[in-house]
Design an enzyme around this catalytic site. Sequence first.
Site, PDB file in Angstrom:
ATOM      1  N   SER A 150       0.851  -1.284   0.189  1.00 51.60           N
ATOM      2  CA  SER A 150       0.063   0.058  -0.128  1.00 51.60           C
ATOM      3  C   SER A 150       1.330   1.021  -0.165  1.00 51.60           C
ATOM      4  CB  SER A 150      -0.730   0.015   1.153  1.00 51.60           C
ATOM      5  OG  SER A 150      -1.351   1.172   1.550  1.00 51.60           O
ATOM      6  N   TYR A 163      -3.723  -1.346  10.035  1.00 48.52           N
ATOM      7  CA  TYR A 163      -3.479  -1.300   8.269  1.00 48.52           C
ATOM      8  C   TYR A 163      -1.841  -0.591   8.173  1.00 48.52           C
ATOM      9  CZ  TYR A 163      -4.507  -0.770   3.707  1.00 48.52           C
ATOM     10  OH  TYR A 163      -4.457  -0.867   2.345  1.00 48.52           O
TER      11      TYR A 163
HETATM   12  P1  NAD Z   1     -11.624  -4.851  -1.041  1.00 42.59           P
HETATM   13  O1  NAD Z   1     -12.026  -4.599   0.376  1.00 42.59           O
HETATM   14  O2  NAD Z   1     -12.602  -5.457  -2.280  1.00 42.59           O
HETATM   15  O3  NAD Z   1     -10.978  -6.468  -1.256  1.00 42.59           O
HETATM   16  C1  NAD Z   1     -10.736  -7.564   0.047  1.00 42.59           C
HETATM   17  C2  NAD Z   1     -10.489  -8.241  -0.250  1.00 42.59           C
HETATM   18  O4  NAD Z   1      -9.903  -9.702   1.253  1.00 42.59           O
HETATM   19  C3  NAD Z   1     -12.428  -9.097  -1.025  1.00 42.59           C
HETATM   20  O5  NAD Z   1     -12.040 -10.233  -1.889  1.00 42.59           O
HETATM   21  C4  NAD Z   1     -12.615  -9.671   0.377  1.00 42.59           C
HETATM   22  O6  NAD Z   1     -13.711 -10.946   0.928  1.00 42.59           O
HETATM   23  C5  NAD Z   1     -10.987 -10.476   1.047  1.00 42.59           C
HETATM   24  N1  NAD Z   1     -10.842 -10.649   2.206  1.00 42.59           N
HETATM   25  C6  NAD Z   1     -11.406  -9.839   3.569  1.00 42.59           C
HETATM   26  N2  NAD Z   1     -11.748 -10.913   4.074  1.00 42.59           N
HETATM   27  C7  NAD Z   1     -10.897 -12.410   4.003  1.00 42.59           C
HETATM   28  C8  NAD Z   1     -11.046 -13.282   4.886  1.00 42.59           C
HETATM   29  N3  NAD Z   1     -10.437 -13.811   5.807  1.00 42.59           N
HETATM   30  N4  NAD Z   1     -10.325 -14.464   4.291  1.00 42.59           N
HETATM   31  C9  NAD Z   1     -10.325 -14.699   3.216  1.00 42.59           C
HETATM   32  N5  NAD Z   1     -10.335 -13.256   2.128  1.00 42.59           N
HETATM   33  C10 NAD Z   1     -10.949 -12.259   2.846  1.00 42.59           C
HETATM   34  O7  NAD Z   1     -11.039  -4.424  -1.443  1.00 42.59           O
HETATM   35  P2  NAD Z   1      -9.232  -3.724  -1.841  1.00 42.59           P
HETATM   36  O8  NAD Z   1      -9.568  -3.005  -2.415  1.00 42.59           O
HETATM   37  O9  NAD Z   1      -9.538  -5.212  -3.658  1.00 42.59           O
HETATM   38  O10 NAD Z   1      -8.424  -4.445  -1.582  1.00 42.59           O
HETATM   39  C11 NAD Z   1      -7.293  -5.678  -1.730  1.00 42.59           C
HETATM   40  C12 NAD Z   1      -6.143  -5.353  -1.263  1.00 42.59           C
HETATM   41  O11 NAD Z   1      -5.813  -4.228  -1.984  1.00 42.59           O
HETATM   42  C13 NAD Z   1      -6.567  -5.373   0.230  1.00 42.59           C
HETATM   43  O12 NAD Z   1      -5.085  -6.224   0.617  1.00 42.59           O
HETATM   44  C14 NAD Z   1      -5.822  -3.607   0.522  1.00 42.59           C
HETATM   45  O13 NAD Z   1      -5.037  -3.750   1.595  1.00 42.59           O
HETATM   46  C15 NAD Z   1      -5.137  -3.889  -0.311  1.00 42.59           C
HETATM   47  N6  NAD Z   1      -4.829  -2.082  -0.972  1.00 42.59           N
HETATM   48  C16 NAD Z   1      -6.333  -1.003  -2.029  1.00 42.59           C
HETATM   49  C17 NAD Z   1      -5.861  -0.723  -1.894  1.00 42.59           C
HETATM   50  C18 NAD Z   1      -7.783   0.941  -2.989  1.00 42.59           C
HETATM   51  O14 NAD Z   1      -6.781   1.797  -2.502  1.00 42.59           O
HETATM   52  N7  NAD Z   1      -8.296   0.251  -2.366  1.00 42.59           N
HETATM   53  C19 NAD Z   1      -4.432   0.834  -1.945  1.00 42.59           C
HETATM   54  C20 NAD Z   1      -4.028  -0.299  -1.317  1.00 42.59           C
HETATM   55  C21 NAD Z   1      -4.001  -1.481  -1.268  1.00 42.59           C
END
Ligand code: NAD
Length: 258
Positions: A150, A163
Amino acid sequence: MALSFRPASLFQLEGKRALVTGANTGIGQAIALALAGAGAEVIAVGRSSMAQTEALIKDGGGTCRTFKADLGIPAERQALIEQAAGAFGPIDILVNNAGIIRRAEALEFSEQDWDEVMDLNLKAVFFLAQSFAKHVLARAGRGKIINIASLLSFQGGIRVASYTASKGGVAGITRLLACEWAAKGLNVNAIAPGYVVSNNTEALRADPARNAAILARIPAGRWAEPADIGGAAVFLASAAADYVHGVILPVDGGWLAR
Ligand code: NAD
């Protein structure tokens, strides 16, 4: 020197099997689609239904398997790699994408919000990488691990203490594992997405002041769509990145350059 650079074959993932955690939504779904588009067979893993991801990949002519696992439950994540490989065959690529976020002032931050985020975002990432590495080394194969870091692997942020701690940790273990495993045929790298339109950022986008402040600081002038992250994942999963180890690759519209 002969022209050995063949972009089409360098980036193609035909014959590779990729396990993507949290592949039902957002960044994980977009990465699953991108890897499938490059020819990989995808194993979409998570605790929720993977039906939409499976349908999108199949409609596009790709191959998608699904596997149910709650990565917050130690026994389920410990068994995941061996069970998925037993069901579908050897796994070549692991994308550690599943992650959660909890928001509260540091003065109010609860132990539960600390523990649950650290457990999924950091501990599960390390132990899945460990079991994947054992799986690859047991067959003397080669493997690619892509962790999702991130911007908060580089910066502090606000109201997201666990986080930030977890994503700083993801960057650290990505480098450590690269140092330990690079010579063993495993590439360990991470992608640091910028601000992406997904469930994870719903609260930020719903707050007009935060939304405007974030947008004003992004040189690209827009939030990322999940699909913006797919190309970096294909690169890191492919032969084009065989000599890339321990990198935290920002895909952030220029945010960190600002
Ligand atoms: P999101 O909430 O759509 O995706 C999160 C995913 O993790 C979902 O598919 C959810 O079902 C899964 N998940 C959560 N708890 C779980 C568990 N106990 N077991 C199995 N699966 C589980 O959000 P996103 O933005 O797509 O996040 C994906 C990754 O990207 C994460 O690691 C997040 O920290 C990272 N991220 C997101 C952003 C952003 O701006 N959206 C930026 C940097 C990093």
